[in-house]
Design a protein around this motif. Structure first.
Motif, PDB file in Angstrom:
ATOM      1  N   PRO A  85      -1.534  13.464 -13.981  1.00 43.98           N
ATOM      2  CA  PRO A  85      -1.908  11.905 -14.497  1.00 43.98           C
ATOM      3  C   PRO A  85      -1.115  11.554 -15.812  1.00 43.98           C
ATOM      4  CG  PRO A  85      -3.186  13.629 -15.651  1.00 43.98           C
ATOM      5  CD  PRO A  85      -2.284  14.499 -14.632  1.00 43.98           C
ATOM      6  N   THR A  86      -1.239  10.164 -15.971  1.00 43.51           N
ATOM      7  CA  THR A  86      -0.575   9.515 -17.289  1.00 43.51           C
ATOM      8  C   THR A  86      -1.617   9.660 -18.203  1.00 43.51           C
ATOM      9  OG1 THR A  86       0.850   8.016 -16.090  1.00 43.51           O
ATOM     10  CG2 THR A  86       0.469   7.493 -18.161  1.00 43.51           C
ATOM     11  N   ASP A  87      -1.437  10.529 -19.414  1.00 43.41           N
ATOM     12  CA  ASP A  87      -2.456  10.789 -20.114  1.00 43.41           C
ATOM     13  C   ASP A  87      -1.841  10.932 -21.560  1.00 43.41           C
ATOM     14  OD1 ASP A  87      -4.678  11.536 -21.720  1.00 43.41           O
ATOM     15  OD2 ASP A  87      -5.082  13.328 -20.278  1.00 43.41           O
ATOM     16  N   PHE A  88      -2.483  10.027 -22.671  1.00 44.95           N
ATOM     17  CA  PHE A  88      -2.005  10.307 -23.986  1.00 44.95           C
ATOM     18  C   PHE A  88      -2.998  10.856 -24.851  1.00 44.95           C
ATOM     19  CE2 PHE A  88      -4.271   6.202 -23.762  1.00 44.95           C
ATOM     20  CZ  PHE A  88      -5.105   6.051 -24.691  1.00 44.95           C
ATOM     21  N   TRP A  89      -4.078  11.462 -24.111  1.00 43.57           N
ATOM     22  CA  TRP A  89      -5.186  12.131 -25.073  1.00 43.57           C
ATOM     23  C   TRP A  89      -4.813  13.754 -24.765  1.00 43.57           C
ATOM     24  CZ3 TRP A  89      -8.457  10.017 -28.168  1.00 43.57           C
ATOM     25  CH2 TRP A  89      -8.644   8.920 -28.055  1.00 43.57           C
TER      26      TRP A  89
END
Length: 439
Positions: A85-89
Motif C-alpha cells: 500500500p501507500t502508507d505514511f503511518w
C-alpha cells in the motif's frame, strides 16, 4: 543465499505436485491461500504482531506481509498477489527482487479491499485456506479450509524438502549463537530479563519474530514448564538456569532447550546424565519405528536415572509400571518441527488424516506418527521437581516409592530439560543443534 536459490526450484516443484494431487482428490480447480491480516486489540486501534499463515510461507519466504494471496492449481505458475500500500503511518515492505520471484506471476495490490479484482471471478472450484473465514465468505468462497484438503497437505508437510532442511539449519544457527550469549549472561549473574535481552540481541530478532515466547527461568522457576514471567530482579543466589528458546529463518522454526547448574554439584551431575539419556533417545529416531515406543523407552530410561540418583525406594521398572515417573517427566518426548514450532501432521496415519491415538497413560505426547526419513523432530526429555505434582504423589498410594529427603533437596533447582532439533535421514540422523557445537 546461493544454496537456498539452488534448492528452491525443487521445493516449489514438490509443492506443485502435492497441490495437484490434493486438488484432484477433492475435485477442485485451485487453492487460494491468504497470508492473513492484522488483528486489532479489543477496543483499541493497535494491532497484535502479525503472524503469517503457515500454508502461505510454505511456498515463499514472506513472513511479514499481510493481506497477500497465493493462487495455485498445481500446474501453472502460481500467482502471488503482493500487498504494497501507500502508507505514511507505517513502513511498507516493498516487493524485492529475490531468488523466488521468477517462480510466481506477481501482481501488486495497493488497496486490500480491492483484492477481489485479482482473485478468480468464479470461486466455485477454489478452496480458501486461511484464518479469516468472514473474509472468505464475503469474497464468495464456498469451500473454506476443507478438512480433506488440509489433511492431505498437513500429512505431507512432515516430509521436509532439501530447501526446508537448509532453512532449518540456518534457523538453528541463529538460535545456537543466541543460546551461547544467554549461557554467558547466566554465569555472569544476570536476571531472567537481562538474559532474555542478551538472547534477543545475539539472535537479532525481536520477541515477536521468534517462533514462540522464550522460556528463561532461574532456580525454582525452571520447574514451571512454560514459564515466561522474566523476573527483572537478580536472585540472591544463582543455582540453576533453563532456557527454551528458538529462532526463525524464512518462517522455519528452531526449538532448543538447555539447562545449566551454576556450580559443579549434584544437580550438574543430574544434567550430565540427562544429556546422555537425551542423546540415546536421538539415536532411537529411526525410520519405520514408532515415536510412541521411543517415548515409552525414554520414560523407562528416566526411571533408571531416578533410581541411580537415589530418588526411588523401589527399582526402576516398578516405578515406571506404577506411573511414578510421570511426576518427574509430565510431558511428551518431543514433536514435529518446521513451519510451526509444534508442526502439524504429528498424529496422522495417512493422508486422509486418520488419527493415531496416544496411550492413555501418556496423554501429553505431541506426536504418535511412525518415524520416517526427511522428517524433522525435537527430542526433549525432562526431569522436574514440581511442587504440586510432588504433593499429589506424596499423598497417593505410591508415595512410599520416593526417597523424599533426596527429592526435597532438589526442589530449589527446579528442573531439567534438554532439547535438540533432528533431521531423520534414511542412513543417519542429523543433529542440527549439536553440529553447531552447542552442548
Amino acid at each position: 543465499m546461493s544454496k537456498l536459490s539452488t534448492l528452491y526450484p525443487a521445493h516449489v516443484a514438490e509443492l506443485q505436485i502435492r497441490a495437484k494431487n490434493a486438488l484432484k482428490r477433492d475435485n477442485l480447480q485451485g487453492i487460494v491461500i491468504h497470508s492473513g491480516q492484522e488483528l486489532k486489540v479489543f477496543l483499541d486501534d493497535l494491532s497484535y504482531p502479525f503472524k503469517v499463515n503457515p500454508h502461505f510461507k510454505h511456498w515463499l519466504p514472506l513472513v511479514n506481509v499481510p493481506n497477500s494471496w497465493l493462487i495455485i492449481n498445481g500446474e501453472d505458475k502460481p500467482t502471488l498477489i503482493y500487498y504494497q500500500p501507500t502508507d505514511f503511518w507505517h513502513k511498507v515492505i516493498e516487493l524485492s527482487n529475490n531468488y523466488w520471484n521468477e517462480f510466481f506471476d506477481i501482481k501488486v495490490l495497493s488497496k486490500a479491499s480491492a483484492v477481489d479484482q485479482l482473485l478468480p471471478y468464479d470461486k466455485k472450484g477454489y478452496a480458501y485456506i486461511g484464518a479469516h473465514v468472514e473474509v472468505a465468505q464475503a469474497l464468495g468462497f464456498d469451500s473454506i479450509n476443507p478438512d480433506t484438503l488440509l489433511n492431505y497437505l498437513h500429512f505431507h508437510r512432515a516430509y521436509k524438502t532439501s530447501y526446508e532442511q537448509e532453512c532449518m539449519r540456518l534457523s538453528n544457527s541463529i538460535a545456537v549463537k543466541a543460546h551461547k550469549a544467554a549461557k554467558a549472561a547466566f554465569f555472569d549473574g544476570a536476571s531472567e530479563y537481562d538474559i532474555q535481552q542478551a538472547y534477543l540481541k545475539a539472535s537479532q530478532q525481536t520477541e515477536s519474530e521468534t517462533p514462540y515466547g522464550s522460556i528463561v527461568a532461574l532456580n525454582e522457576n525452571t520447574a514451571i514448564l512454560h514459564y515466561t514471567a522474566l523476573e527483572r530482579s537478580v536472585p540472591q543466589v544463582h543455582r540453576s538456569f533453563l532456557i527454551d528458546a528458538g529462532a526463525n529463518f524464512h518462517g522455519y522454526a528452531s526449538d532448543i532447550t538447555r539447562t545449566y547448574s551454576y556450580k559443579r554439584d549434584k544437580f550438574a551431575e543430574l544434567i550430565s546424565r540427562m544429556d546422555q539419556l537425551m542423546l540415546k533417545a536421538v539415536d532411537g529416531l529411526q525410520p519405520g519405528k514408532s515415536y510412541v515406543d521411543l517415548h515409552i523407552n525414554t520414560y523407562r530410561d528416566i526411571a533408571n536415572v531416578l533410581h541411580e540418583f537415589d530418588f526411588l525406594t523401589v527399582d526402576a521398572a516398578t516405578a515406571a509400571e506404577a506411573g511414578v515417573v510421570s511426576t518427574f517427566f509430565p510431558h511428551g518426548l518431543g514433536h514435529h518441527l518446521g513451519l510451526q514450532t509444534h508442526d502439524v501432521g504429528g498424529f496422522m496415519a495417512d493422508e486422509r488424516g486418520t488419527h493415531v491415538n496416544t496411550p492413555d497413560n501418556h496423554p501429553f505426547l505431541r506426536t504418535s506418527r511412525v518415524i520416517e526419513s526427511e522428517q524433522v523432530f525435537t527430542i526433549e526429555p525432562g526431569l522436574y521437581f514440581i511442587d504440586s505434582l510432588l504433593s499429589d504423589l506424596k499423598q497417593s498410594k505410591n508415595g512410599d516409592m520416593i526417597q523424599w529427603e533426596n527429592v526435597d533437596e532438589m526442589r530449589r533447582f527446579g528442573g531439567i530439560r534438554i532439547e535438540d532439533n533432528i533431521i531423520v535421514h534414511q542412513s543417519h540422523n542429523e543433529n542440527m543443534t549439536r553440529d553447531l557445537e552447542l552442548d
